[in-house]
Design a protein around this motif. Structure first.
Motif, PDB file in Angstrom:
ATOM      1  N   ALA A 119      14.260   3.898  -3.706  1.00  0.00           N
ATOM      2  CA  ALA A 119      13.172   3.107  -4.337  1.00  0.00           C
ATOM      3  C   ALA A 119      13.188   1.586  -4.727  1.00  0.00           C
ATOM      4  N   LYS A 120      14.409   1.290  -4.857  1.00  0.00           N
ATOM      5  CA  LYS A 120      14.724  -0.295  -5.148  1.00  0.00           C
ATOM      6  C   LYS A 120      14.426  -1.039  -3.947  1.00  0.00           C
ATOM      7  N   LEU A 121      15.065  -0.324  -2.807  1.00  0.00           N
ATOM      8  CA  LEU A 121      15.035  -1.161  -1.480  1.00  0.00           C
ATOM      9  C   LEU A 121      13.572  -1.036  -0.954  1.00  0.00           C
ATOM     10  N   ASP A 122      12.743  -0.040  -1.312  1.00  0.00           N
ATOM     11  CA  ASP A 122      11.264  -0.067  -0.855  1.00  0.00           C
ATOM     12  C   ASP A 122      10.702  -1.206  -1.575  1.00  0.00           C
ATOM     13  N   THR A 143      11.665  -4.724  -0.182  1.00  0.00           N
ATOM     14  CA  THR A 143      11.218  -4.786   1.127  1.00  0.00           C
ATOM     15  C   THR A 143       9.721  -5.272   1.115  1.00  0.00           C
ATOM     16  N   ARG A 144       8.863  -4.479   0.493  1.00  0.00           N
ATOM     17  CA  ARG A 144       7.535  -4.910   0.269  1.00  0.00           C
ATOM     18  C   ARG A 144       7.454  -6.309  -0.332  1.00  0.00           C
ATOM     19  N   ARG A 145       8.031  -6.622  -1.336  1.00  0.00           N
ATOM     20  CA  ARG A 145       8.146  -7.741  -2.057  1.00  0.00           C
ATOM     21  C   ARG A 145       8.370  -8.974  -0.876  1.00  0.00           C
ATOM     22  N   ASP A 146       9.268  -8.859  -0.208  1.00  0.00           N
ATOM     23  CA  ASP A 146       9.771  -9.981   0.733  1.00  0.00           C
ATOM     24  C   ASP A 146       9.291  -9.840   1.984  1.00  0.00           C
ATOM     25  N   ALA A 147       7.995  -9.016   2.190  1.00  0.00           N
ATOM     26  CA  ALA A 147       7.680  -8.778   3.770  1.00  0.00           C
ATOM     27  C   ALA A 147       7.038 -10.013   4.366  1.00  0.00           C
ATOM     28  N   GLU A 148       6.422 -10.864   3.592  1.00  0.00           N
ATOM     29  CA  GLU A 148       5.950 -12.099   3.893  1.00  0.00           C
ATOM     30  C   GLU A 148       6.547 -13.588   3.539  1.00  0.00           C
ATOM     31  N   ASP A 149       7.741 -13.249   2.789  1.00  0.00           N
ATOM     32  CA  ASP A 149       8.245 -14.474   2.684  1.00  0.00           C
ATOM     33  C   ASP A 149       9.069 -15.233   3.713  1.00  0.00           C
TER      34      ASP A 149
END
Length: 229
Positions: free
Chosen positions: A165-168, A171-177
């Motif tokens: 859950a934390k990895l997901d 991953t979503r938070r940093d997708a466009e960073d």
């Protein structure tokens, strides 16, 4: 079958028996991993990376496509077909897989491929840091660690779910960073039963037959071998 957002393909040992058998081939695992790690590519480009002929990679890509693991990607020109991975992750239910000898073999093979992927990833990581392809900000958070906690089966399952859950979330938070880099994450949760010593007593952490005890450092993913999930 795939989940709702199409990121993950969950394999069923009964419904996907042929797909499991097809994916067990080492080159197909490698090709799927390369597509997930490096993005869409032609059979010729993959052949160079895998050290195979383009005829061989083309054949195995078609097999992967037959069972829904890869699909044609957008073409840059009309000369050669490009391929992409359909899903980011291949997953399965361990309990369901354990019921079938063929499925157990598949899981065992995937685990060994993931260990090999970890070895190659460590070498690549060290070279990228040493040669300046990664900045110094990656030194501290990087690395491999192991632990040997005593947990119940329920606690290990809870730990696995919390990690995923934390990895997901991250991953979503940093997708466009733009500062984000691809990170190889390998997770192992491997319960082991006590073994008897030469005196007949049971004790943990016994020396292995080759004289090598537990490593001081060890695996700290599933999606992630590009060679595997």
């Amino acid at each position: 079958m795939a989940d709702d957002d199409n990121r993950k393909r969950v394999l069923d040992p009964e419904q996907d028996a042929a797909a499991l058998k097809a994916l067990t081939h080492p080159l197909r695992i490698q090709l799927l991993g390369l597509l997930r790690q490096d993005g869409p590519a032609t059979a010729t480009e993959l052949a160079v990376k895998a050290g195979e002929s383009s005829a061989s990679t083309s054949y195995h890509l078609r097999v992967l496509a037959k069972y829904g693991f890869v699909a044609e990607a957008e073409h840059r020109d009309g000369r050669e077909r490009r391929w992409r991975s359909v899903h980011e992750i291949t997953s399965w239910n361990n309990e369901a897989m354990h019921a079938s000898p063929d499925a157990r073999h598949f899981v065992s093979e995937m685990s060994r491929r993931q260990v090999e992927h970890l070895r190659r990833s460590l070498a690549r990581h060290e070279a990228d840091l040493a040669e300046g392809r990664l900045g110094p900000e990656w030194v501290e958070p990087s690395g491999i660690a192991d632990a040997m906690p005593r947990l119940t089966a329920g606690s290990l399952d809870e730990l696995k779910a919390a990690f995923e859950a934390k990895l997901d979330e991250l991953t979503r938070r940093d997708a466009e960073d733009p500062d984000a880099e691809q990170v190889i994450v390998v997770v192992a949760g491997l319960p082991v039963a006590p073994r008897e010593t030469e005196t007949g007593q049971v004790g943990p952490g016994l020396t292995e037959p080759d004289g090598a005890g537990p490593d001081e450092t060890g695996p700290g993913q599933a999606d992630t071998d590009p060679d595997a999930q």
